[in-house]
Design a protein around this motif. Structure first.
Motif, mmCIF file in Angstrom:
data_model
loop_
_atom_site.group_PDB
_atom_site.id
_atom_site.type_symbol
_atom_site.label_atom_id
_atom_site.label_comp_id
_atom_site.label_asym_id
_atom_site.label_seq_id
_atom_site.Cartn_x
_atom_site.Cartn_y
_atom_site.Cartn_z
ATOM 1 N N UNK A 100 -38.613 -20.926 -28.164
ATOM 2 C CA UNK A 100 -38.764 -19.534 -28.606
ATOM 3 C C UNK A 100 -40.048 -19.380 -29.420
ATOM 4 N N UNK A 101 -40.288 -20.314 -30.320
ATOM 5 C CA UNK A 101 -41.478 -20.272 -31.162
ATOM 6 C C UNK A 101 -42.757 -20.346 -30.329
ATOM 7 N N UNK A 102 -42.735 -21.177 -29.291
ATOM 8 C CA UNK A 102 -43.908 -21.342 -28.433
ATOM 9 C C UNK A 102 -44.027 -20.249 -27.373
ATOM 10 N N UNK A 103 -43.056 -19.332 -27.361
ATOM 11 C CA UNK A 103 -43.030 -18.237 -26.384
ATOM 12 C C UNK A 103 -43.129 -18.783 -24.963
ATOM 13 N N UNK A 104 -42.246 -19.720 -24.677
ATOM 14 C CA UNK A 104 -42.238 -20.378 -23.378
ATOM 15 C C UNK A 104 -41.735 -19.422 -22.307
ATOM 16 N N UNK A 105 -42.051 -19.758 -21.073
ATOM 17 C CA UNK A 105 -41.591 -18.957 -19.945
ATOM 18 C C UNK A 105 -40.067 -19.096 -19.828
ATOM 19 N N UNK A 106 -39.408 -18.057 -19.336
ATOM 20 C CA UNK A 106 -37.940 -18.110 -19.205
ATOM 21 C C UNK A 106 -37.432 -19.278 -18.352
ATOM 22 N N UNK A 107 -38.238 -19.748 -17.424
ATOM 23 C CA UNK A 107 -37.826 -20.852 -16.556
ATOM 24 C C UNK A 107 -37.583 -22.119 -17.376
ATOM 25 N N UNK A 108 -38.302 -22.298 -18.451
ATOM 26 C CA UNK A 108 -38.149 -23.492 -19.276
ATOM 27 C C UNK A 108 -36.851 -23.486 -20.087
ATOM 28 N N UNK A 109 -36.194 -22.339 -20.171
ATOM 29 C CA UNK A 109 -34.935 -22.263 -20.911
ATOM 30 C C UNK A 109 -33.743 -22.759 -20.081
ATOM 31 N N UNK A 110 -33.935 -22.930 -18.773
ATOM 32 C CA UNK A 110 -32.826 -23.373 -17.913
ATOM 33 C C UNK A 110 -32.273 -24.727 -18.360
ATOM 34 N N UNK A 111 -33.106 -25.737 -18.627
ATOM 35 C CA UNK A 111 -32.538 -27.008 -19.108
ATOM 36 C C UNK A 111 -31.799 -26.866 -20.433
ATOM 37 N N UNK A 112 -32.264 -25.984 -21.301
ATOM 38 C CA UNK A 112 -31.595 -25.780 -22.584
ATOM 39 C C UNK A 112 -30.235 -25.133 -22.371
ATOM 40 N N UNK A 113 -30.126 -24.246 -21.377
ATOM 41 C CA UNK A 113 -28.842 -23.609 -21.090
ATOM 42 C C UNK A 113 -27.870 -24.579 -20.433
ATOM 43 N N UNK A 114 -28.391 -25.567 -19.717
ATOM 44 C CA UNK A 114 -27.549 -26.560 -19.046
ATOM 45 C C UNK A 114 -27.166 -27.689 -20.003
ATOM 46 N N UNK A 115 -27.917 -27.856 -21.071
ATOM 47 C CA UNK A 115 -27.706 -28.939 -22.025
ATOM 48 C C UNK A 115 -26.271 -29.046 -22.547
ATOM 49 N N UNK A 116 -25.588 -27.950 -22.890
ATOM 50 C CA UNK A 116 -24.206 -28.091 -23.378
ATOM 51 C C UNK A 116 -23.243 -28.730 -22.366
ATOM 52 N N UNK A 117 -23.548 -28.647 -21.092
ATOM 53 C CA UNK A 117 -22.690 -29.289 -20.092
ATOM 54 C C UNK A 117 -22.704 -30.804 -20.276
ATOM 55 N N UNK A 118 -23.811 -31.338 -20.765
ATOM 56 C CA UNK A 118 -23.894 -32.788 -20.977
ATOM 57 C C UNK A 118 -23.064 -33.229 -22.168
ATOM 58 N N UNK A 119 -22.645 -32.287 -23.011
ATOM 59 C CA UNK A 119 -21.832 -32.636 -24.175
ATOM 60 C C UNK A 119 -20.356 -32.733 -23.828
ATOM 61 N N UNK A 120 -19.957 -32.271 -22.649
ATOM 62 C CA UNK A 120 -18.538 -32.240 -22.273
ATOM 63 C C UNK A 120 -17.909 -33.639 -22.257
ATOM 64 N N UNK A 121 -18.545 -34.665 -21.683
ATOM 65 C CA UNK A 121 -17.922 -35.998 -21.718
ATOM 66 C C UNK A 121 -17.727 -36.540 -23.138
ATOM 67 N N UNK A 122 -18.694 -36.296 -24.003
ATOM 68 C CA UNK A 122 -18.574 -36.766 -25.389
ATOM 69 C C UNK A 122 -17.424 -36.044 -26.080
ATOM 70 N N UNK A 123 -17.340 -34.727 -25.849
ATOM 71 C CA UNK A 123 -16.262 -33.944 -26.454
ATOM 72 C C UNK A 123 -14.901 -34.383 -25.910
ATOM 73 N N UNK A 124 -14.817 -34.667 -24.611
ATOM 74 C CA UNK A 124 -13.560 -35.132 -24.020
ATOM 75 C C UNK A 124 -13.119 -36.467 -24.585
ATOM 76 N N UNK A 125 -14.061 -37.373 -24.756
ATOM 77 C CA UNK A 125 -13.749 -38.675 -25.337
ATOM 78 C C UNK A 125 -13.305 -38.523 -26.790
ATOM 79 N N UNK A 126 -14.003 -37.687 -27.542
ATOM 80 C CA UNK A 126 -13.633 -37.434 -28.935
ATOM 81 C C UNK A 126 -12.232 -36.846 -29.023
ATOM 82 N N UNK A 127 -11.909 -35.946 -28.121
ATOM 83 C CA UNK A 127 -10.580 -35.337 -28.116
ATOM 84 C C UNK A 127 -9.501 -36.375 -27.827
ATOM 85 N N UNK A 128 -9.756 -37.278 -26.870
ATOM 86 C CA UNK A 128 -8.754 -38.291 -26.546
ATOM 87 C C UNK A 128 -8.570 -39.287 -27.698
#
Length: 81
Positions: free
Chosen positions: A38-66
């Protein structure tokens, strides 16, 4: 890796603490990356990996829950009787 039922309560608490730290670290890193884009005023296309990033937290959260479920199961009064 041992099953959760084979670990001692102390080991489960250590594992839970480590997983919480990892999850908090990932979340902070994701927020920092989003703020940097946001600070660098990046193109919207560069935000796609940031929006997908929370999906990578699902396995860690599942393990923590178990792990927390196993701790809760061992601390329940029915098991100790």
């Amino acid at each position: 890796m041992k099953k959760w039922s084979e670990l001692s309560l102390e080991e489960l608490n250590k594992t839970s603490s480590k997983l919480k730290g990892v999850l908090i670290g990932f979340i902070i890193l994701g927020v920092l990356i989003a703020l940097a884009l946001i600070f660098l005023k990046a193109k919207p296309v560069l935000f796609i990996p940031v929006m997908v990033l929370p999906i990578t937290w699902v396995p860690v959260y599942g393990t923590l829950k178990s792990v927390n479920d196993e701790i809760r199961l061992r601390n329940s009064p029915d098991v100790n009787q």
